[in-house]
Design an enzyme around this catalytic site. Structure first.
Site: not given
Ligand code: WQD
Length: 321
Positions: A116, A140, A144
């Site tokens: 990741s 997490y 990894k």
């Molecule tokens: C994306 C953006 C949120 C939900 C995660 C894991 C990371 C990797 C990928 C796998 C952010 C915003 C989200 C919501 C929002 N995983 N958001 N409202 O956190 O970038 O990454 O997935 O390996 O380790 O942490 O992904 O989809 O949660 O968020 O505003 O209801 O969308 O703040 O900016 P993230 P995400």
């Protein structure tokens, strides 16, 4: 090749299995169905229901003339990992050690691992390449990174050649509509947006609009799961051909803001998608964008479906049903 896909009933795993089958490989799926779904299984693949904490069952399934393992069985909610690290330690770390020991015992020498972008932590520079310092900000990401280190030792001591694929933000669904299983209790942006668009939830939250980005919301590098799936097969072929291990980023190289993703979803779904701006979510970097130069050069891989419209419309095809 005769492939064992651990976590093959999951969201990314099912796309990897589909791509392997399309390319003529034989597949056994090993999954405990805790987050994976039966509807993500394909008739052409053998299915073994089992847990990665069950060392005996793992030894049995890897003894069956397996040429390679693709391991995607992990918990992946970064926020939850900070509250329940034990759950992540046992499943992600102990589970992977069990798989590696089964692989070593049965002389399975090829191993593709779902790593990741979370191994990098807060970016020191952009775009992020594979040499970027590794400093996970959540437990997490720590699991990894620890597994990547274990893989290096199993390569040296047990001759297990591995590909560690550092995914950025996986999104989208099979463009041919062959995978329909929805994720359970999703927390990632696009499935949340889609749950609102399809009426499964009333409204959504945008975590902060005061970041130093073009519209104040966070920028992420969204990569289509079918592009990710393709990279798994290329990585497998690469380690087979080169008899060496590989660590590679998989991203689209394009930064998309949260607002841009929601706007695209409003346009494509024709629904209002009510969204409230709330406080920042702890641990969210303002921007995460990958370079895919190394993946291009070594694997000849290039994202094909990772533009915003393909991501949103392929996901909407599944949710609107
Ligand atoms: C994306 C953006 C949120 C939900 C995660 C894991 C990371 C990797 C990928 C796998 C952010 C915003 C989200 C919501 C929002 N995983 N958001 N409202 O956190 O970038 O990454 O997935 O390996 O380790 O942490 O992904 O989809 O949660 O968020 O505003 O209801 O969308 O703040 O900016 P993230 P995400």
């Amino acid at each position: 090749m005769n492939m064992l896909v651990i976590g093959g009933a999951g969201y990314i795993g099912s796309h990897v299995v589909r791509t392997l089958l399309d390319k003529g490989h034989s597949v056994t799926v090993y999954d405990n169905l805790s987050t994976g779904r039966k509807e993500n299984l394909f008739a052409e693949a053998r299915f073994v229901e089992g847990d990665i904490l069950d060392s005996k069952a793992l030894r049995e399934v890897t003894a069956d003339g397996i040429d390679g393992i693709i391991h995607l069985a992990a918990f992946k909610a970064a926020g939850e990992s900070m509250i329940r690290p034990e759950k992540y330690a046992v499943n992600n770390l102990t589970g992977t050690i069990n798989i590696l020991n089964a692989a070593a015992e049965n002389e399975v020498r090829r191993f593709v691992f779902s790593s990741s972008a979370a191994v990098y932590g807060e970016p020191r520079y952009l775009p992020i390449d594979e040499k970027h310092p590794k400093s996970p900000e959540n437990f997490y990401g720590f699991t990894k990174l620890e597994i990547e280190r274990l893989l290096e030792w199993y390569d040296r001591l047990k001759n297990v050649k591995f590909a560690a694929l550092r995914y950025f933000n996986a999104a989208g669904y099979d463009p041919h509509g062959r995978i329909r299983g929805l994720e359970r209790n999703p927390q990632n942006l696009l499935p949340v947006v889609m749950e609102v668009a399809s009426g499964m939830r009333e409204r959504m939250q945008v975590f902060g609009n005061d970041y130093d980005t073009r519209d104040g919301t966070c920028i992420r590098d969204y990569i289509h799961v079918s592009d990710l799936a393709e990279a798994h097969v290329l990585a497998l072929e690469w380690i087979k051909a080169n008899d060496r291990s590989l660590i590679v980023n998989l991203g689209s190289e394009t930064g998309v803001t949260v607002k841009e993703m929601i706007e695209a979803a409003r346009r494509i779904t024709g629904t209002p998608i009510p969204a409230d701006i709330v406080d920042r979510r702890p641990g969210d970097p303002a921007q995460l964008v990958s370079t895919a130069q190394f993946a291009r050069e070594t694997l000849g891989w290039k994202a094909k479906y990772s533009d915003v419209d393909s991501l949103v419309s392929s996901t909407w095809e599944v949710y609107r049903r």
